[in-house]
Design an enzyme around this catalytic site. Sequence first.
Site, PDB file in Angstrom:
ATOM      1  N   TYR A   1      -3.173  -0.936  10.004  1.00  0.00           N
ATOM      2  CA  TYR A   1      -3.068  -1.200   8.564  1.00  0.00           C
ATOM      3  C   TYR A   1      -1.704  -0.747   8.038  1.00  0.00           C
ATOM      4  O   TYR A   1      -1.025  -1.498   7.325  1.00  0.00           O
ATOM      5  CB  TYR A   1      -4.183  -0.472   7.824  1.00  0.00           C
ATOM      6  CG  TYR A   1      -4.172  -0.677   6.329  1.00  0.00           C
ATOM      7  CD1 TYR A   1      -4.694  -1.829   5.766  1.00  0.00           C
ATOM      8  CD2 TYR A   1      -3.645   0.299   5.481  1.00  0.00           C
ATOM      9  CE1 TYR A   1      -4.695  -2.020   4.384  1.00  0.00           C
ATOM     10  CE2 TYR A   1      -3.637   0.122   4.105  1.00  0.00           C
ATOM     11  CZ  TYR A   1      -4.160  -1.039   3.565  1.00  0.00           C
ATOM     12  OH  TYR A   1      -4.143  -1.223   2.205  1.00  0.00           O
TER      13      TYR A   1
ATOM     14  N   SER B   1       0.848  -1.187   0.000  1.00  0.00           N
ATOM     15  CA  SER B   1       0.000   0.000   0.000  1.00  0.00           C
ATOM     16  C   SER B   1       0.885   1.238   0.000  1.00  0.00           C
ATOM     17  O   SER B   1       2.056   1.175   0.390  1.00  0.00           O
ATOM     18  CB  SER B   1      -0.877   0.006   1.263  1.00  0.00           C
ATOM     19  OG  SER B   1      -1.518   1.248   1.451  1.00  0.00           O
TER      20      SER B   1
END
Length: 249
Positions: A154, A141
């Site tokens: 996350y 990400s």
Amino acid sequence: MVYSKMDLSSRVALVTGGGTGLGKGAAEGLRAAGARVVIMGRREDVLRKAAEDIGAEAIVGDVVDKANVENVIAQIAEKFGRLDILVNAAGINLRGDSFEYSEDQWDHVHAINAKGTFLCCQAAGRVMRSAGYGKIINIASLASEIGFPRIVAYASSKGGVRQLTKALAVEWAPFGIRVNGIEPGWFRTELTEPLFHDEEWVKKITSRIPMGYAGKPEDLQGAIVFLASRMSDYITGELIRVDGGALAG
């Protein structure tokens, strides 16, 4: 012809989290390039529908269950006699205030995003080591590199995926296994759909993307097929940003 190196018709691929979002998009891209594709996920109804749409096979499985992961990999190796490509797209994001973030939330996010990615790499890597060839693609990400508020678990888990990718690339290169990753930017998927109902948020993130719009799952397919194909055989330990230029500035 050089582009024959992009042909995946002799390859077998497993995509975790392949029932929805970026995982489904990756599976569609691999299938379009000719690969035989197996998608893995926890929701059987979603998985079966996606497999039908893609022309793939479905195996229900949980990436955080080591025995389950090993069983899924064994089934694929037994049925097809090989496993050439693994895409680790299973993931979760639980947003929240870091001061109030619970231990259970932290453990859940890290179990799927980091531990699950490693368990799948490990099981698939053993099959690839025996064959002397394999391609592993981990979905990281932009949060692997830069900070964003309210996604501490996350971000840290995806940062772990980034470093896992590099560490395995170095360790497994002698066995012919290439390990790379993709760092998607802002994409509109089932997971992020609620965010796109916030007009101010959409305006804010769009202003940070030079190309002027958020990605769609199919926008990931070029990078997926490239990293899965022989065109990228001399590339390992790299993470490709697919972000519309968001981090170019």
